[in-house]
Design a protein around this motif. Structure first.
Motif, short mmCIF file in Angstrom:
data_model
loop_
_atom_site.label_atom_id
_atom_site.label_comp_id
_atom_site.label_asym_id
_atom_site.label_seq_id
_atom_site.Cartn_x
_atom_site.Cartn_y
_atom_site.Cartn_z
N GLU A 1 1.22 -6.48 -8.64
CA GLU A 1 -0.08 -5.85 -8.46
C GLU A 1 -1.07 -6.29 -9.55
O GLU A 1 -2.25 -6.56 -9.25
CB GLU A 1 0.08 -4.33 -8.48
CG GLU A 1 0.87 -3.78 -7.30
CD GLU A 1 0.98 -2.28 -7.35
OE1 GLU A 1 0.49 -1.69 -8.34
OE2 GLU A 1 1.55 -1.69 -6.41
N PHE B 1 6.67 -8.15 0.76
CA PHE B 1 5.35 -7.54 0.61
C PHE B 1 4.60 -7.39 1.94
O PHE B 1 3.42 -7.06 1.94
CB PHE B 1 4.50 -8.38 -0.34
CG PHE B 1 5.10 -8.55 -1.70
CD1 PHE B 1 4.99 -7.56 -2.66
CD2 PHE B 1 5.81 -9.70 -2.02
CE1 PHE B 1 5.53 -7.71 -3.91
CE2 PHE B 1 6.38 -9.86 -3.27
CZ PHE B 1 6.25 -8.86 -4.22
N ASP C 1 4.95 -5.16 4.20
CA ASP C 1 4.66 -3.76 4.51
C ASP C 1 3.62 -3.15 3.57
O ASP C 1 3.13 -2.04 3.83
CB ASP C 1 5.94 -2.93 4.47
CG ASP C 1 6.94 -3.37 5.54
OD1 ASP C 1 6.47 -3.91 6.57
OD2 ASP C 1 8.15 -3.18 5.35
N LYS C 2 3.28 -3.84 2.50
CA LYS C 2 2.29 -3.33 1.55
C LYS C 2 0.91 -3.77 2.02
O LYS C 2 0.35 -4.79 1.56
CB LYS C 2 2.60 -3.82 0.14
CG LYS C 2 3.94 -3.31 -0.38
CD LYS C 2 4.19 -3.71 -1.81
CE LYS C 2 5.52 -3.14 -2.32
NZ LYS C 2 5.76 -3.50 -3.74
N THR C 3 0.35 -3.00 2.94
CA THR C 3 -0.91 -3.38 3.58
C THR C 3 -2.08 -3.42 2.60
O THR C 3 -3.00 -4.21 2.77
CB THR C 3 -1.23 -2.40 4.72
OG1 THR C 3 -1.28 -1.07 4.17
CG2 THR C 3 -0.18 -2.47 5.80
N MET D 1 -2.14 -4.43 -0.58
CA MET D 1 -2.13 -5.70 -1.30
C MET D 1 -2.48 -6.85 -0.37
O MET D 1 -3.26 -7.75 -0.73
CB MET D 1 -0.76 -5.92 -1.94
CG MET D 1 -0.38 -4.89 -2.99
SD MET D 1 1.28 -5.14 -3.63
CE MET D 1 1.12 -6.76 -4.36
#
Length: 476
Positions: free
Chosen positions: A380, A418, A420-422, A424
């Motif tokens: 991040e 990553f 599923d990490k909408t 980012m």
């Protein structure tokens, strides 16, 4: 009127006769005539100028030196403008400023020391031949090692050990020594074929022959040291970055590197039966295999390198891979410079299996971590640092931005970690969109066009990946 003079009407033209035509003017004008006219007109102009100067000019009269000085000053001004434009063109042109990828990991080669045949003349295989009277084999006359070389080159040695079902340690050690250090290319290939055969598994997953001697990591590392490979990761960057052209004979490519890669691949393929390397040793071998992709002299060996790379990636157990993957990525990031070489390293990991994708993502993460000077690889924070680069700034480093774009995209999309990490992913897509639109088409700053085109390309790829991912989720 005189008596002999013609009458008045006799001098008049006869109205019944046609009037004589005027002589035609020649249409072709010679070069001499043109030059004559030019010089005559030039003289007249000069006379006019002199007359004007004499009336209105200075008392000293007309000076031709003033005209020459004025022309010289104009030439100097034009030359200065041309030099300034040329310098600006060099600044905008990035072709000569960015060196191509390529690093040398092999330096001066050293001949191997303490190489012995391991008592191969006294092996049971040769003794059994000498004991058969019908063959008439004389061990001393034929010099047992030369006899084994002939059998190895003809392929009979491999057939014989398959029939016997075992390989003596002395014979295995002798063939491995020839594989790693023999200058005879045919002997290298035959020895590599021999080890491929004895390390193969049958249909039931069992070894074809019993083997007590295996190529250890110490033997393989000693061979690489004799080839001139640089193992010191702390000084590797400074010592190998630069020209990739080979120097003298001591700086040439080792002749046995193909055989070395083949035997490493063969050792990895029997992991289920016998673990030849420890996890730490396999990590070092994997880092070596990846680094060899940066040597331009090995471009003709991509198939052999790729097979060795995939074999090493699949060598680890599931429990070992999570830790070993990070260790290998950190080792590679310390050896590679942050330029086109790091992009080459990421691209060379081309496997489609899950482990290869995770390794490619992890290598990109470690490279970005070192670039930003972070102690902990925080995805991040790295994303925030990359997206904070303002492309509208005059001092924007577009080449480094280009490298960041490629590495960041591999970090986020090489694996499924990553997807599923909408938050980012959306932030990254928005930044790609800004780069592709805010860098103008007429912006010819250093590497600016390539950064804009790469951002547009990656943006289209991320959109396609998103649509394909949504389709899969709908099917589910």
């Amino acid at each position: 009127m005189a008596r002999n003079e013609p009458l008045d009407f006799e001098n008049e033209d006869d109205p019944l006769l046609p009037a004589p035509r005027p002589a035609k003017r020649s249409k072709v004008i010679g070069m001499d005539d043109l030059l004559l006219d030019y010089f005559q007109s030039g003289k007249k102009d000069k006379l006019k100028v002199k007359a004007a100067k004499s009336k209105h000019g200075p008392k000293g009269g007309y000076d031709s030196g003033e005209e020459d000085d004025r022309a010289t000053q104009q030439e100097i001004t034009v030359c200065k403008i041309f030099e300034e434009v040329q310098q600006k063109g060099k600044v905008m042109d990035a072709r000569d400023d960015v060196p191509p990828w390529g690093q040398q990991f092999f330096r001066c080669q050293n001949p191997p020391s303490n190489l012995s045949n391991g008592g191969v003349e006294n092996c049971h295989l040769l003794q059994s031949f000498s004991a058969i009277e019908d063959i008439g084999f004389d061990l001393e006359m034929h010099q047992g090692e030369g006899f084994l070389e002939g059998m190895l080159l003809d392929g009979w040695l491999l057939n014989l050990v398959r029939i016997c079902g075992f390989v003596e340690d002395s014979v295995a050690s002798w063939t491995l020594t020839n594989l790693l250090h023999s200058p005879n290319e045919k002997l290298q290939v035959s020895a590599a074929d021999f080890w491929d055969g004895i390390l193969s598994l049958d249909e039931a997953g069992e070894p074809l022959v019993n083997l007590g001697y295996f190529p250890s990591y110490s033997v393989l590392k000693r061979a690489m040291l004799s080839y001139g490979y640089l193992f010191d990761t702390s000084g590797t960057k400074a010592s190998i970055s630069g020209s990739t052209a080979a120097g003298g004979p001591d700086d040439s490519l080792p002749h046995n590197i193909i055989a070395w890669l083949r035997v490493v691949s063969a050792c990895c393929k029997i992991r289920k039966v016998h673990s030849i390397f420890s996890p730490s040793e396999a990590e070092e071998l994997l880092a070596i295999a990846i680094s060899l992709f940066l040597d331009r002299r090995l471009e003709g060996l991509l198939l052999v390198l790729g097979d060795c790379l995939n074999s090493l990636i699949l060598y680890f157990n599931t429990s070992e891979w999570e830790t070993s993957c990070v260790m290998v990525a950190e080792s590679i990031a310390q050896r590679v410079t942050l330029d086109l070489n790091c992009l080459r390293v990421v691209d060379c990991i081309t496997g489609t299996n899950k482990r290869s994708k995770i390794l490619r993502s992890q290598v990109a993460l470690q490279l970005l971590k070192i670039s930003f000077g972070l102690k902990v690889a925080n995805v991040e924070k790295i994303l925030k640092l990359v997206t904070s680069i303002n492309v509208k700034e005059k001092e924007c480093d577009f080449f480094r931005l280009y490298v960041y774009l490629v590495l960041m995209d591999n970090l986020l999309f090489s694996s499924d970690a990553f997807r599923d990490k909408t938050g980012m992913v959306d932030a990254w897509r928005n930044y790609l969109r800004n780069c592709s639109t805010q860098i103008g088409c007429t912006d010819w700053r250093f590497y600016a066009p390539k950064a804009r085109n790469k951002a547009s390309y990656l943006l289209q790829g991320s959109i396609l990946k998103k649509s394909s991912g949504d389709g899969k989720s709908c099917v589910r």
